[in-house]
Design a protein around this motif. Sequence first.
Motif, PDB file in Angstrom:
ATOM      1  N   TYR A  72       0.826  -1.211   0.000  1.00 45.11           N
ATOM      2  CA  TYR A  72       0.000   0.000   0.000  1.00 45.11           C
ATOM      3  C   TYR A  72       0.859   1.260   0.000  1.00 45.11           C
ATOM      4  O   TYR A  72       0.505   2.256  -0.631  1.00 45.11           O
ATOM      5  CB  TYR A  72      -0.980  -0.011   1.170  1.00 45.11           C
ATOM      6  CG  TYR A  72      -2.148  -0.935   0.931  1.00 45.11           C
ATOM      7  CD1 TYR A  72      -3.150  -0.598   0.030  1.00 45.11           C
ATOM      8  CD2 TYR A  72      -2.241  -2.155   1.584  1.00 45.11           C
ATOM      9  CE1 TYR A  72      -4.217  -1.455  -0.207  1.00 45.11           C
ATOM     10  CE2 TYR A  72      -3.303  -3.021   1.362  1.00 45.11           C
ATOM     11  CZ  TYR A  72      -4.277  -2.657   0.464  1.00 45.11           C
ATOM     12  OH  TYR A  72      -5.329  -3.503   0.223  1.00 45.11           O
ATOM     13  N   ASN A  76       0.766   4.232  -2.664  1.00 48.02           N
ATOM     14  CA  ASN A  76       0.356   5.536  -2.141  1.00 48.02           C
ATOM     15  C   ASN A  76       1.235   6.687  -2.622  1.00 48.02           C
ATOM     16  O   ASN A  76       0.718   7.743  -2.980  1.00 48.02           O
ATOM     17  CB  ASN A  76       0.338   5.501  -0.617  1.00 48.02           C
ATOM     18  CG  ASN A  76      -0.269   6.749  -0.025  1.00 48.02           C
ATOM     19  OD1 ASN A  76      -1.373   7.123  -0.382  1.00 48.02           O
ATOM     20  ND2 ASN A  76       0.464   7.386   0.864  1.00 48.02           N
ATOM     21  N   PRO A  86      -6.778   7.727  -4.815  1.00 50.21           N
ATOM     22  CA  PRO A  86      -6.076   6.704  -4.034  1.00 50.21           C
ATOM     23  C   PRO A  86      -6.916   5.451  -3.795  1.00 50.21           C
ATOM     24  O   PRO A  86      -6.373   4.354  -3.705  1.00 50.21           O
ATOM     25  CB  PRO A  86      -5.760   7.406  -2.712  1.00 50.21           C
ATOM     26  CG  PRO A  86      -6.694   8.558  -2.640  1.00 50.21           C
ATOM     27  CD  PRO A  86      -7.033   8.932  -4.048  1.00 50.21           C
ATOM     28  N   THR A  87      -8.221   5.594  -3.727  1.00 52.49           N
ATOM     29  CA  THR A  87      -9.060   4.419  -3.500  1.00 52.49           C
ATOM     30  C   THR A  87      -8.937   3.445  -4.654  1.00 52.49           C
ATOM     31  O   THR A  87      -8.785   2.236  -4.447  1.00 52.49           O
ATOM     32  CB  THR A  87     -10.536   4.839  -3.316  1.00 52.49           C
ATOM     33  OG1 THR A  87     -10.610   5.776  -2.248  1.00 52.49           O
ATOM     34  CG2 THR A  87     -11.406   3.641  -3.021  1.00 52.49           C
ATOM     35  N   ASN A  90      -5.543   1.768  -4.476  1.00 48.16           N
ATOM     36  CA  ASN A  90      -5.455   0.783  -3.396  1.00 48.16           C
ATOM     37  C   ASN A  90      -6.221  -0.494  -3.728  1.00 48.16           C
ATOM     38  O   ASN A  90      -5.835  -1.578  -3.281  1.00 48.16           O
ATOM     39  CB  ASN A  90      -5.951   1.377  -2.082  1.00 48.16           C
ATOM     40  CG  ASN A  90      -4.947   2.340  -1.489  1.00 48.16           C
ATOM     41  OD1 ASN A  90      -3.744   2.186  -1.660  1.00 48.16           O
ATOM     42  ND2 ASN A  90      -5.437   3.341  -0.799  1.00 48.16           N
ATOM     43  N   THR A  91      -7.277  -0.407  -4.509  1.00 51.01           N
ATOM     44  CA  THR A  91      -7.984  -1.622  -4.880  1.00 51.01           C
ATOM     45  C   THR A  91      -7.129  -2.506  -5.782  1.00 51.01           C
ATOM     46  O   THR A  91      -7.314  -3.720  -5.806  1.00 51.01           O
ATOM     47  CB  THR A  91      -9.322  -1.324  -5.589  1.00 51.01           C
ATOM     48  OG1 THR A  91      -9.068  -0.578  -6.780  1.00 51.01           O
ATOM     49  CG2 THR A  91     -10.273  -0.576  -4.689  1.00 51.01           C
TER      50      THR A  91
END
Length: 163
Positions: A72, A76, A86-87, A90-91
């Motif tokens: 992560y 990031n 960012p979501t 991150n997925t």
Amino acid sequence: MPAASCWHCSAVGGLTYGRISWRSTPAQRFAALVTGFTLTVLPLCLTESPVLVGVFAFLVGLCLAPLFITAYLLVNDPVTASRTAPTEANTWVSTASNGGFAAGSAAAGVLLEFQGPALTVTAAITVVTILRRRTLVLEAATLNHPKLKPPGLSDGLDVPPAP
């Protein structure tokens, strides 16, 4: 019991990982954690002893949370620097790990069924070695060419030396 050992040690590994002031880059830590994770998972397919399964599950757990934390972190930095979602980024970590676990489990199952554990372990070590060499090449290219390095991405060189 082995699964509980893995999850408890994952918590210990994650908490310990978070307390350390790292001097290495996230990419370096990720490569080391992938290697450690692989080397502790591989013996699980070779042992029948419940005690050894528990020991290796313990070691796998120590690598698991730090591995995901570092993944992560790797996602990031470039996402934050580029101001993208960012979501969504991150997925991709979850998708990649789930896809990798599924593909690796399927391949290992077929190899174990038809070729036995020796070839399965050799194949896993070969894959990890190839991927590690690839990450070294990519990391070297990124560090040697500032245009390839996203703005704001920490290369670990700005960390002050330990006293």
